[in-house]
Write a protein that holds these residues in place. Structure first.
Motif, PDB file in Angstrom:
ATOM      1  N   ALA A  68       5.043  -3.916  -8.074  1.00  0.00           N
ATOM      2  CA  ALA A  68       4.324  -5.105  -7.651  1.00  0.00           C
ATOM      3  C   ALA A  68       3.376  -5.543  -8.759  1.00  0.00           C
ATOM      4  N   VAL A  69       3.393  -6.832  -9.067  1.00  0.00           N
ATOM      5  CA  VAL A  69       2.525  -7.390 -10.101  1.00  0.00           C
ATOM      6  C   VAL A  69       1.481  -8.274  -9.425  1.00  0.00           C
ATOM      7  N   GLU A  70       0.212  -7.879  -9.525  1.00  0.00           N
ATOM      8  CA  GLU A  70      -0.863  -8.665  -8.924  1.00  0.00           C
ATOM      9  C   GLU A  70      -1.732  -9.265 -10.021  1.00  0.00           C
ATOM     10  N   PRO A  71      -2.244 -10.474  -9.814  1.00  0.00           N
ATOM     11  CA  PRO A  71      -3.160 -11.035 -10.802  1.00  0.00           C
ATOM     12  C   PRO A  71      -4.469 -10.242 -10.902  1.00  0.00           C
ATOM     13  N   HIS A  72      -5.126 -10.000  -9.748  1.00  0.00           N
ATOM     14  CA  HIS A  72      -6.440  -9.345  -9.718  1.00  0.00           C
ATOM     15  C   HIS A  72      -6.382  -8.134  -8.792  1.00  0.00           C
ATOM     16  N   HIS A  73      -7.426  -7.336  -8.807  1.00  0.00           N
ATOM     17  CA  HIS A  73      -7.401  -6.051  -8.115  1.00  0.00           C
ATOM     18  C   HIS A  73      -7.192  -6.159  -6.600  1.00  0.00           C
ATOM     19  N   ASP A  74      -7.610  -7.244  -5.966  1.00  0.00           N
ATOM     20  CA  ASP A  74      -7.514  -7.309  -4.506  1.00  0.00           C
ATOM     21  C   ASP A  74      -6.314  -8.076  -3.999  1.00  0.00           C
ATOM     22  N   ASP A  75      -5.510  -8.661  -4.885  1.00  0.00           N
ATOM     23  CA  ASP A  75      -4.461  -9.574  -4.436  1.00  0.00           C
ATOM     24  C   ASP A  75      -3.377  -8.884  -3.608  1.00  0.00           C
ATOM     25  N   PHE A  76      -2.927  -7.735  -4.062  1.00  0.00           N
ATOM     26  CA  PHE A  76      -1.895  -7.023  -3.307  1.00  0.00           C
ATOM     27  C   PHE A  76      -2.430  -6.578  -1.950  1.00  0.00           C
ATOM     28  N   ALA A  77      -3.656  -6.069  -1.935  1.00  0.00           N
ATOM     29  CA  ALA A  77      -4.239  -5.588  -0.682  1.00  0.00           C
ATOM     30  C   ALA A  77      -4.360  -6.704   0.337  1.00  0.00           C
ATOM     31  N   PHE A  97      -5.160  -9.077 -14.640  1.00  0.00           N
ATOM     32  CA  PHE A  97      -6.493  -9.518 -15.054  1.00  0.00           C
ATOM     33  C   PHE A  97      -7.531  -8.534 -14.512  1.00  0.00           C
ATOM     34  N   THR A  98      -7.873  -7.560 -15.333  1.00  0.00           N
ATOM     35  CA  THR A  98      -8.737  -6.469 -14.888  1.00  0.00           C
ATOM     36  C   THR A  98     -10.163  -6.576 -15.420  1.00  0.00           C
ATOM     37  N   ARG A  99     -10.431  -7.572 -16.259  1.00  0.00           N
ATOM     38  CA  ARG A  99     -11.793  -7.838 -16.722  1.00  0.00           C
ATOM     39  C   ARG A  99     -12.302  -9.076 -16.011  1.00  0.00           C
ATOM     40  N   SER A 100     -13.520  -8.985 -15.460  1.00  0.00           N
ATOM     41  CA  SER A 100     -13.985 -10.052 -14.580  1.00  0.00           C
ATOM     42  C   SER A 100     -15.501 -10.056 -14.487  1.00  0.00           C
ATOM     43  N   THR A 101     -16.034 -11.223 -14.125  1.00  0.00           N
ATOM     44  CA  THR A 101     -17.442 -11.329 -13.736  1.00  0.00           C
ATOM     45  C   THR A 101     -17.557 -11.827 -12.306  1.00  0.00           C
ATOM     46  N   SER A 118     -16.265  -5.352 -13.786  1.00  0.00           N
ATOM     47  CA  SER A 118     -14.920  -4.834 -14.035  1.00  0.00           C
ATOM     48  C   SER A 118     -14.799  -3.378 -13.593  1.00  0.00           C
ATOM     49  N   GLY A 119     -15.831  -2.594 -13.846  1.00  0.00           N
ATOM     50  CA  GLY A 119     -15.803  -1.198 -13.417  1.00  0.00           C
ATOM     51  C   GLY A 119     -15.762  -1.062 -11.918  1.00  0.00           C
ATOM     52  N   LEU A 120     -16.571  -1.868 -11.223  1.00  0.00           N
ATOM     53  CA  LEU A 120     -16.565  -1.832  -9.764  1.00  0.00           C
ATOM     54  C   LEU A 120     -15.212  -2.240  -9.210  1.00  0.00           C
ATOM     55  N   ARG A 121     -14.674  -3.320  -9.720  1.00  0.00           N
ATOM     56  CA  ARG A 121     -13.398  -3.802  -9.188  1.00  0.00           C
ATOM     57  C   ARG A 121     -12.258  -2.833  -9.496  1.00  0.00           C
ATOM     58  N   ASP A 122     -12.342  -2.148 -10.610  1.00  0.00           N
ATOM     59  CA  ASP A 122     -11.351  -1.117 -10.919  1.00  0.00           C
ATOM     60  C   ASP A 122     -11.419   0.009  -9.896  1.00  0.00           C
ATOM     61  N   ARG A 123     -12.629   0.439  -9.557  1.00  0.00           N
ATOM     62  CA  ARG A 123     -12.776   1.505  -8.553  1.00  0.00           C
ATOM     63  C   ARG A 123     -12.306   1.027  -7.180  1.00  0.00           C
ATOM     64  N   GLY A 140      -5.527  -5.266 -18.620  1.00  0.00           N
ATOM     65  CA  GLY A 140      -6.764  -5.447 -19.360  1.00  0.00           C
ATOM     66  C   GLY A 140      -7.122  -6.861 -19.753  1.00  0.00           C
ATOM     67  N   HIS A 141      -6.484  -7.886 -19.176  1.00  0.00           N
ATOM     68  CA  HIS A 141      -6.811  -9.261 -19.527  1.00  0.00           C
ATOM     69  C   HIS A 141      -8.033  -9.750 -18.743  1.00  0.00           C
ATOM     70  N   LYS A 142      -8.722 -10.760 -19.284  1.00  0.00           N
ATOM     71  CA  LYS A 142      -9.883 -11.376 -18.635  1.00  0.00           C
ATOM     72  C   LYS A 142      -9.405 -12.479 -17.693  1.00  0.00           C
TER      73      LYS A 142
END
Length: 292
Positions: A68-77, A97-101, A118-123, A140-142
């Motif tokens: 599965a390819v998701e744009p951001h950390h929460d999209d698949f969920a 896109f794993t770098r974010s503000t 980015s660290g929070l969203r990764d966790r 690792g893209h912004k």
């Protein structure tokens, strides 16, 4: 144990958010008791933002693997986790896109830098996908910053090449990606890249919070882009809807406060109610293209 599921409309038209919180708490209390009784089928998840523990039944994936390819950390969920809770399959999730503000406005003072967000969203992504026994790949893209503009072709080409390497490393996996119902440029880019790589299975993405991918204009433009090419299909997630609520609680930086997480749950109810092909109370919508 079966917890009665709240109904968004009728008597619950005004109370559904709180009704859902109560039902989820009742289900959680049941799982806590099983966990304390040393039931090995129950695992503990810790929500990264607020540090609260949650519990969920362990999944045992089987069948053909899924990439599965998701744009951001929460999209698949948000859009597809219920299906994989109900029908667990060996799963690898690629987050582009794993770098974010980007966090909820109420939390911006707590997470003030790209590294902190980015660290929070990764966790959060790791915690949510742990419930599905998924493997993660981070590109690792912004992510795009508002006001949004169309993505560049150079960026599309670069990300497509990176995804091709991942796809080639999983030759037996079925590819899954967002349908790009939303106009968010990151979703549109990932959809186009996946199509170029032969993807024929897509989830109805619900993640762009401002329009929620459900506004009439988004739906109109989605149909104009795709026409009859994408055939909708539904997956009944009624039996796991409270577990999906647990997975969503891992993404507290985006869905805040917790009672607002009723929105994707209510949409799952609408999805099931609107289409006669689904007999359940809650469902997720996917799309497939016809075989070549």
């Amino acid at each position: 144990m079966t917890v009665p599921l709240p109904v968004p409309d009728a008597e619950g038209i005004y109370t559904f958010p709180d009704d859902l919180v109560r039902a989820h708490q009742e289900w959680t209390d049941h799982l806590v008791k099983r966990h304390r009784a040393h039931d090995d089928h129950i695992i503990e998840l810790m929500a990264p933002h607020d540090g609260r523990p949650y519990f969920i039944e362990r999944r045992l994936p089987a069948g053909r693997p899924v990439l599965a390819v998701e744009p951001h950390h929460d999209d698949f969920a948000l859009s597809a986790s219920g299906t994989f809770l109900a029908r667990p399959r060996p799963l690898t999730v690629v987050t582009v896109f794993t770098r974010s503000t980007s966090v909820h406005p109420a939390l911006e003072n707590a997470y003030t830098t790209e590294a902190a967000v980015s660290g929070l969203r990764d966790r959060e992504g790791a915690a949510a996908l742990a419930a599905l026994a998924a493997t993660r790949v981070l590109l690792g893209h912004k992510d795009a910053d508002p006001p949004y503009r169309s993505y560049s072709q150079d960026r599309l080409e670069r990300i497509t090449d990176e995804l091709r390497e991942v796809v080639d490393a999983h030759p037996d996996a079925e590819l899954l990606a967002p349908a790009a119902v939303t106009r968010h440029p990151d979703h549109l880019l990932v959809h186009e890249a996946a199509v170029r790589l032969g993807c024929r299975w897509f989830w109805e993405d619900l993640a762009f919070w401002s329009t929620y991918a459900l506004a009439g204009c988004d739906q109109h433009l989605f149909r104009a882009r795709t026409g009859p090419a994408l055939i909708p299909e539904l997956v009944d997630i009624s039996d796991v809807i409270l577990d999906k609520a647990t997975v969503l609680r891992m993404h507290g930086s985006q869905m805040y406060p917790a009672r607002k997480m009723y929105r994707p749950i209510r949409h799952a109810w609408t999805t099931a109610a609107d289409l006669l092909s689904c007999t359940g109370t809650y469902a997720e919508r996917f799309y497939r293209t016809e075989s070549p």
